[in-house]
Structures are given as structure tokens and as C-alpha cells.
Scaffold this motif. Structure first.
Motif, mmCIF file in Angstrom:
data_model
loop_
_atom_site.group_PDB
_atom_site.id
_atom_site.type_symbol
_atom_site.label_atom_id
_atom_site.label_comp_id
_atom_site.label_asym_id
_atom_site.label_seq_id
_atom_site.Cartn_x
_atom_site.Cartn_y
_atom_site.Cartn_z
ATOM 1 N N GLU A 115 11.241 -55.313 25.476
ATOM 2 C CA GLU A 115 9.745 -56.109 25.638
ATOM 3 C C GLU A 115 8.519 -56.431 24.562
ATOM 4 O O GLU A 115 8.488 -55.382 24.045
ATOM 5 N N LYS A 116 7.774 -57.032 25.009
ATOM 6 C CA LYS A 116 6.338 -56.921 24.173
ATOM 7 C C LYS A 116 6.063 -55.813 24.285
ATOM 8 O O LYS A 116 5.993 -55.216 25.224
ATOM 9 N N GLY A 117 5.270 -55.361 23.536
ATOM 10 C CA GLY A 117 4.649 -54.084 22.823
ATOM 11 C C GLY A 117 5.702 -53.070 22.350
ATOM 12 O O GLY A 117 4.886 -51.967 22.639
ATOM 13 N N MET A 118 6.323 -53.496 22.416
ATOM 14 C CA MET A 118 7.236 -51.957 21.895
ATOM 15 C C MET A 118 7.179 -51.591 20.942
ATOM 16 O O MET A 118 7.582 -50.607 19.601
ATOM 17 N N PHE A 119 7.558 -53.219 19.764
ATOM 18 C CA PHE A 119 7.442 -53.173 18.525
ATOM 19 C C PHE A 119 6.013 -52.951 17.989
ATOM 20 O O PHE A 119 4.930 -53.420 18.191
ATOM 21 N N ASN A 120 5.318 -51.971 17.440
ATOM 22 C CA ASN A 120 4.043 -51.774 16.292
ATOM 23 C C ASN A 120 4.094 -52.655 15.161
ATOM 24 O O ASN A 120 4.720 -52.362 13.956
ATOM 25 N N TRP A 121 3.724 -53.488 15.665
ATOM 26 C CA TRP A 121 3.844 -55.425 13.788
ATOM 27 C C TRP A 121 2.812 -54.536 13.119
ATOM 28 O O TRP A 121 3.169 -54.949 11.781
ATOM 29 N N LYS A 122 1.738 -54.043 13.240
ATOM 30 C CA LYS A 122 0.714 -54.030 12.559
ATOM 31 C C LYS A 122 1.322 -52.985 11.448
ATOM 32 O O LYS A 122 0.949 -53.471 9.999
ATOM 33 N N GLU A 123 1.539 -52.049 11.737
ATOM 34 C CA GLU A 123 2.305 -51.083 10.896
ATOM 35 C C GLU A 123 2.852 -51.083 10.289
ATOM 36 O O GLU A 123 3.609 -50.768 8.722
#
Length: 345
Positions: A115-123
Motif C-alpha cells: 500500500e501507499k506509504g509502506m516504503f520510505n523512499w526518501k531514505e
């Protein structure tokens, strides 16, 4: 060295041995594969630092999969754990006039239920220079498409180069959305676009005049695709390069193989005649891995980057499994024209 991040699904691959049909087989050979993971393995073999991002359950099959990736020097630190299952695909390898067959068993896999928000893409992307995805990922579910869009937008914000392989798979788009509804917003954020002779048509309705992919008879003219590249760049103005792989299918064991790249002009590769294919699955991914390596390494030389990608993927057709297990030296040897296959002593 610049770091690459790829995102998508990796599956357990169960294949019939020795060209047998499913109905003949009393056992299957187990390996792992998936578009973005295949690209990651190629890059790791070329010495490029690479991280593969996905979501896998906490069970022994997932642990086996992660161990396999680590053996290939692919980073796995950003893999999420959750969900219930690893996706599976079954492969029956064709011969001569009988085509290969793939049967998917990947519904409700862990990555499909992301689901949206599960991955910390900035990190995940903070120290990356390149992010790669394929059209397979948004085909899995709305959640996977949303996660992919989050990654692309974050990469754009951070100044990370984004590449995509359009990779249209009609049998995957089953959650109520068409590729033509989802893909444009994703591709809009891409700097590098790769497709084959039918992806642009199936997803965006863009095709060369008078060309029918079903009737190539081993001959595919790269010049016919210049207009396809131009139309894709007009539709997606962020794109700096559009690349088309060109496969001429004489039969299941004998293909011609090449590619073209459009940036400031049309670049064309040599055409390889692959007469005894061992395994063509992952051929496009091996091309993409070679292309990313070439564009990162041969800076400003689009012709050499294209030539490396085509030679790398030509060699992949000689290797069993999804992964392209070749070295830079082997690819560059073929680029120089040595395709003799003589024993190296």
C-alpha cells in the motif's frame, strides 16, 4: 561508483527441464526471477552497487530468495517483510515452432498487497543516482502502482535518474484498470524509456506504419522505429532517451536481436543472429541492465552504451535462468566481434 535502486516483484520460477511440456514433467527446476531483480543482478555482475526493493513474507522461501540475491551481490536491506506469499511462475520452454508458455501464480503475493506509504523512499533513494522500474509492477495492483508512483516522484525531487521498461503483460492487468489508464502518469516522470516492438502500441497506441509484430520473420528494421521514439518523447517531454529492442522471431530457438536508441539522433546496433537459444526469459532485463551500465560508464557515448546492452542481452540467451551471469569483459569481447565461442584456456 554510482548506486542504482530497482523496485518490483521477484518470483519463484518453476521450469520444466529439457524442453518438456508441463504434462510430461515429473519434476520442475526451481530458481528465482523477476524483471527488476534481473536488472539488479546484471548490474551487480558489472560491479555497480545496486539495491533491490520489494516486499516478501517472513518464511523460508523468502529467506531462500533473499539469500540468492545476496550471493549475487545485490543489496537487500530495504526489502519489507509482510504478506503471506512469494509469487510463482511456471515456465514451459518451447522449441522450433512450439512457443514457450508462462503460467503465473502470483495473485495476492506480498508485493501485490503493498500500500501507499509502506516504503520510505526518501531514505531508500537518498544516496542513489538511478532508479529503475518496469510496467510489470503497476500491473500487479493499485497499491503497487501507487508505491511505484511515490518512488518516481521522490526520485524526481531528489534529482535521481529514472528509467522504465514499459514491459506490457496483458495477463497481469486484472484489478480493474488498464495499462493506458495507469502508465502515463508513471512514465511522465522518466528520463529513460525502454520498450520492445509492441509495448508502445499496446500501452500508448504508438506504432510504426505498416509493421506487424506477428509477422517479422526474423527481420525488424530499426529505422521503422524512429517515429515511435519521437512520438514517445513528444508525449513524455522529460525523457532524454528512448530505446527499442528489436527481436525477429524465426522460431523459438532462432531469433535475430538488436536495438536502437534515440536521443539527439537515431543510433542503431549491429544485429545478432542467435541460432541456438538456451533461455530467452530475462532477455529484455539483461538489455536494460547492460544499458544502465553503459550509460553510467560510457558517459556521452550513446552508441557504445547501446552496443553494450545488445551484446549483454545476446549473451543472456545462452544462459539458463532469469539472471544474466556475464562479466563486463565477456560483453566487451563480443562487442569487439569475437562471437566464436572458442574455449578460453
Amino acid at each position: 561508483m554510482q548506486k542504482v535502486v530497482t523496485f518490483g516483484e521477484i518470483m519463484l520460477r518453476l521450469a520444466t527441464p529439457d524442453y518438456k511440456r508441463f504434462i510430461q514433467s515429473d519434476h520442475l527446476t526451481a530458481t528465482f526471477g523477476g524483471g527488476e531483480a534481473n536488472v539488479a543482478v546484471s548490474l551487480a555482475n558489472y560491479g555497480i552497487p545496486v539495491e533491490f526493493v520489494t516486499r516478501l513474507p517472513e518464511n523460508d522461501i523468502a529467506a531462500w530468495c533473499i539469500s540468492d540475491l545476496r550471493k549475487m551481490n545485490v543489496g537487500t536491506q530495504h526489502i519489507l517483510h509482510g504478506g503471506e506469499r512469494v509469487g510463482i511462475y511456471f515456465l514451459e520452454t518451447g522449441a522450433v515452432a512450439r512457443p514457450s508458455k508462462v503460467v503465473y501464480d502470483r495473485a495476492h503475493s506480498s508485493i501485490a498487497e503493498v500500500e501507499k506509504g509502506m516504503f520510505n523512499w526518501k531514505e531508500i533513494l537518498k544516496d542513489a543516482s538511478w532508479f529503475h522500474w518496469t510496467g510489470i509492477t503497476p500491473a500487479l495492483s493499485q497499491g503497487a502502482a501507487d508505491a511505484c508512483l511515490e518512488a518516481i516522484r521522490t526520485a524526481n525531487e531528489l534529482g535521481v535518474t529514472v528509467s522504465c521498461d514499459l514491459n506490457y503483460r496483458k495477463n497481469l492487468w486484472k484489478y480493474g484498470k488498464k495499462a493506458s489508464e495507469i502508465m502515463p502518469e508513471l512514465v511522465k516522470g522518466c528520463d529513460i524509456i525502454l520498450g520492445n516492438e509492441e509495448d508502445a502500441e499496446k500501452v500508448f497506441g504508438i506504432k510504426p506504419e505498416g509493421f506487424e509484430v506477428e509477422h517479422t520473420s526474423g527481420e525488424v528494421d530499426a529505422a521503422e522505429f524512429e517515429s515511435v521514439c519521437q512520438q514517445l518523447m513528444q508525449k513524455f517531454p522529460r525523457a532524454k532517451k528512448v530505446i527499442i529492442t528489436l527481436r525477429g522471431s524465426i522460431n523459438a530457438n532462432h531469433n535475430t536481436w538488436g536495438g536502437c536508441l534515440y536521443s539527439d539522433k537515431l543510433y542503431q546496433s549491429r544485429r545478432y543472429d542467435i541460432t541456438h537459444i538456451v533461455d530467452r526469459v530475462g532477455g529484455g532485463d539483461s538489455f536494460m541492465g547492460g544499458l544502465i551500465y553503459g550509460l553510467l560508464t560510457y558517459t556521452g557515448d550513446d552508441q557504445k552504451a547501446l552496443d553494450f546492452a545488445v551484446a549483454a542481452s545476446c549473451l543472456k540467451h545462452t544462459i539458463y535462468g532469469d539472471f544474466n551471469l556475464v562479466t563486463v569483459k565477456e560483453v566487451e569481447t563480443l562487442m569487439k566481434g569475437d562471437g566464436s565461442g572458442r574455449v578460453v584456456r
